[in-house]
Design a protein around this motif. Structure first.
Motif, PDB file in Angstrom:
ATOM      1  N   GLY A  42      35.714  43.721  48.271  1.00 48.13           N
ATOM      2  CA  GLY A  42      36.687  44.620  48.879  1.00 48.13           C
ATOM      3  C   GLY A  42      36.672  46.025  48.325  1.00 48.13           C
ATOM      4  N   ARG A  43      35.814  46.305  47.347  1.00 51.83           N
ATOM      5  CA  ARG A  43      35.819  47.629  46.719  1.00 51.83           C
ATOM      6  C   ARG A  43      35.414  48.727  47.706  1.00 51.83           C
ATOM      7  NH1 ARG A  43      30.383  48.288  45.117  1.00 51.83           N
ATOM      8  NH2 ARG A  43      29.242  46.335  45.277  1.00 51.83           N
ATOM      9  N   VAL A 200      33.364  56.948  30.264  1.00 52.01           N
ATOM     10  CA  VAL A 200      34.206  57.993  30.852  1.00 52.01           C
ATOM     11  C   VAL A 200      35.379  57.451  31.651  1.00 52.01           C
ATOM     12  CG1 VAL A 200      32.287  59.621  30.981  1.00 52.01           C
ATOM     13  CG2 VAL A 200      32.771  58.163  32.941  1.00 52.01           C
ATOM     14  N   THR A 201      35.390  56.164  31.968  1.00 50.29           N
ATOM     15  CA  THR A 201      36.398  55.626  32.870  1.00 50.29           C
ATOM     16  C   THR A 201      37.781  55.628  32.240  1.00 50.29           C
ATOM     17  OG1 THR A 201      34.807  54.241  33.997  1.00 50.29           O
ATOM     18  CG2 THR A 201      37.099  53.593  34.185  1.00 50.29           C
ATOM     19  N   CYS A 202      38.770  56.025  33.006  1.00 52.75           N
ATOM     20  CA  CYS A 202      40.165  55.965  32.570  1.00 52.75           C
ATOM     21  C   CYS A 202      40.821  54.690  33.063  1.00 52.75           C
ATOM     22  CB  CYS A 202      40.920  57.184  33.101  1.00 52.75           C
ATOM     23  SG  CYS A 202      42.721  57.061  32.962  1.00 52.75           S
ATOM     24  N   VAL A 203      40.656  54.393  34.339  1.00 51.30           N
ATOM     25  CA  VAL A 203      41.328  53.251  34.963  1.00 51.30           C
ATOM     26  C   VAL A 203      40.298  52.387  35.668  1.00 51.30           C
ATOM     27  CG1 VAL A 203      42.969  52.542  36.745  1.00 51.30           C
ATOM     28  CG2 VAL A 203      43.526  54.445  35.238  1.00 51.30           C
ATOM     29  N   VAL A 204      40.461  51.083  35.518  1.00 49.70           N
ATOM     30  CA  VAL A 204      39.580  50.123  36.180  1.00 49.70           C
ATOM     31  C   VAL A 204      40.425  49.199  37.043  1.00 49.70           C
ATOM     32  CG1 VAL A 204      38.118  48.099  35.808  1.00 49.70           C
ATOM     33  CG2 VAL A 204      37.766  50.143  34.439  1.00 49.70           C
ATOM     34  N   HIS A 205      39.975  48.996  38.263  1.00 47.61           N
ATOM     35  CA  HIS A 205      40.559  47.971  39.137  1.00 47.61           C
ATOM     36  C   HIS A 205      39.432  47.015  39.518  1.00 47.61           C
ATOM     37  CE1 HIS A 205      44.220  50.308  39.504  1.00 47.61           C
ATOM     38  NE2 HIS A 205      43.544  51.333  39.988  1.00 47.61           N
ATOM     39  N   GLU A 206      39.553  45.758  39.117  1.00 46.73           N
ATOM     40  CA  GLU A 206      38.559  44.761  39.510  1.00 46.73           C
ATOM     41  C   GLU A 206      39.066  44.023  40.736  1.00 46.73           C
ATOM     42  OE1 GLU A 206      36.019  40.991  37.704  1.00 46.73           O
ATOM     43  OE2 GLU A 206      37.950  41.512  36.815  1.00 46.73           O
ATOM     44  N   LEU A 207      38.223  43.961  41.756  1.00 44.59           N
ATOM     45  CA  LEU A 207      38.592  43.275  42.991  1.00 44.59           C
ATOM     46  C   LEU A 207      37.815  41.981  43.136  1.00 44.59           C
ATOM     47  CD1 LEU A 207      38.777  46.614  43.903  1.00 44.59           C
ATOM     48  CD2 LEU A 207      39.899  45.385  45.761  1.00 44.59           C
ATOM     49  N   ARG A 208      38.510  40.966  43.610  1.00 42.19           N
ATOM     50  CA  ARG A 208      37.894  39.682  43.901  1.00 42.19           C
ATOM     51  C   ARG A 208      38.448  39.170  45.221  1.00 42.19           C
ATOM     52  NH1 ARG A 208      38.897  36.643  38.087  1.00 42.19           N
ATOM     53  NH2 ARG A 208      37.778  38.153  36.762  1.00 42.19           N
ATOM     54  N   ARG A 209      37.553  39.014  46.173  1.00 47.05           N
ATOM     55  CA  ARG A 209      37.920  38.459  47.482  1.00 47.05           C
ATOM     56  C   ARG A 209      39.128  39.163  48.097  1.00 47.05           C
ATOM     57  NH1 ARG A 209      37.111  31.894  46.548  1.00 47.05           N
ATOM     58  NH2 ARG A 209      34.903  32.025  45.917  1.00 47.05           N
ATOM     59  N   GLY A 210      39.109  40.490  48.028  1.00 46.35           N
ATOM     60  CA  GLY A 210      40.135  41.270  48.701  1.00 46.35           C
ATOM     61  C   GLY A 210      41.450  41.396  47.974  1.00 46.35           C
ATOM     62  N   VAL A 212      43.351  42.367  43.909  1.00 46.83           N
ATOM     63  CA  VAL A 212      43.138  43.005  42.609  1.00 46.83           C
ATOM     64  C   VAL A 212      43.307  41.959  41.517  1.00 46.83           C
ATOM     65  CG1 VAL A 212      43.930  44.777  41.005  1.00 46.83           C
ATOM     66  CG2 VAL A 212      43.904  45.242  43.466  1.00 46.83           C
ATOM     67  N   ALA A 213      42.232  41.716  40.770  1.00 46.65           N
ATOM     68  CA  ALA A 213      42.264  40.720  39.699  1.00 46.65           C
ATOM     69  C   ALA A 213      42.624  41.334  38.355  1.00 46.65           C
ATOM     70  CB  ALA A 213      40.909  40.020  39.588  1.00 46.65           C
ATOM     71  N   PHE A 214      42.371  42.640  38.210  1.00 47.26           N
ATOM     72  CA  PHE A 214      42.683  43.321  36.950  1.00 47.26           C
ATOM     73  C   PHE A 214      42.894  44.796  37.233  1.00 47.26           C
ATOM     74  CE2 PHE A 214      41.380  46.050  33.464  1.00 47.26           C
ATOM     75  CZ  PHE A 214      42.107  45.538  32.391  1.00 47.26           C
ATOM     76  N   SER A 215      43.879  45.395  36.551  1.00 47.99           N
ATOM     77  CA  SER A 215      44.074  46.833  36.559  1.00 47.99           C
ATOM     78  C   SER A 215      44.414  47.277  35.143  1.00 47.99           C
ATOM     79  CB  SER A 215      45.232  47.238  37.513  1.00 47.99           C
ATOM     80  OG  SER A 215      44.868  47.044  38.858  1.00 47.99           O
ATOM     81  N   GLY A 216      43.719  48.305  34.686  1.00 46.97           N
ATOM     82  CA  GLY A 216      43.981  48.788  33.333  1.00 46.97           C
ATOM     83  C   GLY A 216      42.824  49.587  32.821  1.00 46.97           C
ATOM     84  N   GLU A 217      42.732  49.716  31.485  1.00 46.07           N
ATOM     85  CA  GLU A 217      41.655  50.461  30.862  1.00 46.07           C
ATOM     86  C   GLU A 217      40.555  49.503  30.401  1.00 46.07           C
ATOM     87  OE1 GLU A 217      43.115  53.032  27.852  1.00 46.07           O
ATOM     88  OE2 GLU A 217      44.469  54.101  29.207  1.00 46.07           O
ATOM     89  N   PRO A 218      39.332  50.007  30.289  1.00 51.59           N
ATOM     90  CA  PRO A 218      38.214  49.119  29.940  1.00 51.59           C
ATOM     91  C   PRO A 218      38.367  48.373  28.632  1.00 51.59           C
ATOM     92  CG  PRO A 218      37.404  51.214  30.752  1.00 51.59           C
ATOM     93  CD  PRO A 218      38.880  51.373  30.579  1.00 51.59           C
ATOM     94  N   ALA A 219      39.120  48.953  27.674  1.00 50.86           N
ATOM     95  CA  ALA A 219      39.249  48.322  26.355  1.00 50.86           C
ATOM     96  C   ALA A 219      40.322  47.243  26.307  1.00 50.86           C
ATOM     97  CB  ALA A 219      39.565  49.392  25.302  1.00 50.86           C
TER      98      ALA A 219
END
Length: 225
Positions: A42-43, A200-210, A212-219
Motif C-alpha cells: 500500500g505504500r 536521514v529519515t525522521c519518520v517511518v511508516h511501515e505498511l502491511r496489506r493496506g 500501518v504496522a509501525f509509525s515512529g523513528e528508525p531507532a
C-alpha cells in the motif's frame, strides 16, 4: 512538530479490491518521511492518495491543515506538490536537457553549467540524449533531478533509488536531506530501510496489506529493518 501532510482513516479502492484500509499517518514539515513495505503493501497507493492520483473512497487528505481530499491532482501540483512515480517519471521522447527545462526553477539559465550545476554530475554528459535511451538508474537520477529543480515544496518519490549504484543512492538521500534543510518536505516509498535512508529519515511508516504496522523513528523498538 508541524505537519505538512496527513491521511485520516484513508481508504482507497481499485475496483472491487480495497488497497488502503483506514490508514492514519502524518508527514512532518521540512523532514523526510519514509513509507516502507513490500510490493502490494500500500505504500505506492499512499503516495498516490497524497498526490491526488488515487481518489479516496473514505477518509481525508489534509495538507497544512486544509482538507484537500477532493482537490484534483493537477491543482495540488500547481500549489507545490511534485510526484515522482516508480514508472514513467521522465519524458522518453525528450532529451535530458529538455526534461530538466520543464521543471527548472531557474529557466533563464540552462542547468548543467558551471554556475548552475546538476545535482548528479553524471547527467552532464547525457544532456543531449533522449531520456528513453538512458539506463534505469540514469532515468531515476533524471527524475529526482526534475523534482529537485522544481519549485515544489512537497516532493513525493516512489523508489527514487531504484537501479542506482550504492554511491548514487547515497547521494540521492543526501540531496533529499539538503532539500529538507531548505524547508521542503520529502516523502519516499521504499521496500526497506536502506543504510542511506536510515541516516536521514525522521519518520517511518511501515505498511502491511493496506494498514500501518509501525509509525515512529528508525531507532525505536519495533521499527522495520
Amino acid at each position: 512538530m508541524t505537519v505538512e501532510l496527513a491521511l485520516h482513516c484513508a481508504r482507497v479502492r481499485y475496483g472491487p479490491l480495497e488497497a488502503l484500509h483506514g490508514v492514519d499517518l502524518v508527514c512532518p514539515s521540512a523532514r523526510i518521511t519514509a513509507l516502507l513495505g513490500r510490493n502490494g503493501s500500500g505504500r505506492t497507493t499512499v503516495l498516490r492518495a497524497l498526490a491526488g492520483m488515487a481518489p479516496l473512497s473514505a477518509g481525508r487528505v489534509v495538507w497544512r491543515g486544509a482538507d484537500v481530499t477532493g482537490t484534483p491532482a493537477q491543482v495540488r501540483a500547481r500549489r507545490g506538490m511534485f510526484l515522482v512515480p516508480d514508472r514513467g517519471a521522465v519524458f522518453g521522447g525528450l532529451t535530458v536537457a529538455e526534461n530538466l527545462a520543464l521543471s527548472s526553477r531557474t529557466r533563464n539559465e540552462p542547468t548543467g553549467t558551471e554556475t548552475n550545476p546538476l545535482p548528479y554530475p553524471a547527467l552532464s554528459a547525457l544532456l543531449p540524449r533522449h531520456a528513453a535511451t538512458l539506463s534505469g538508474g540514469e532515468q531515476r537520477m533524471l527524475a529526482v533531478t526534475r523534482a529537485l529543480l522544481s519549485p515544489a515544496r512537497v516532493l513525493l518519490l516512489d523508489e527514487p533509488t531504484s537501479g542506482m549504484s550504492p554511491a548514487h543512492a547515497a547521494r540521492t538521500y543526501a540531496l533529499l536531506a539538503a532539500a529538507t534543510r531548505e524547508g521542503r518536505t520529502v516523502v519516499v516509498a521504499e521496500t526497506a530501510l536502506s543504510a542511506p535512508l536510515a541516516d536521514v529519515t525522521c519518520v517511518v511508516h511501515e505498511l502491511r496489506r493496506g494498514t500501518v504496522a509501525f509509525s515512529g523513528e528508525p531507532a525505536e523498538p519495533g521499527a522495520p529493518r
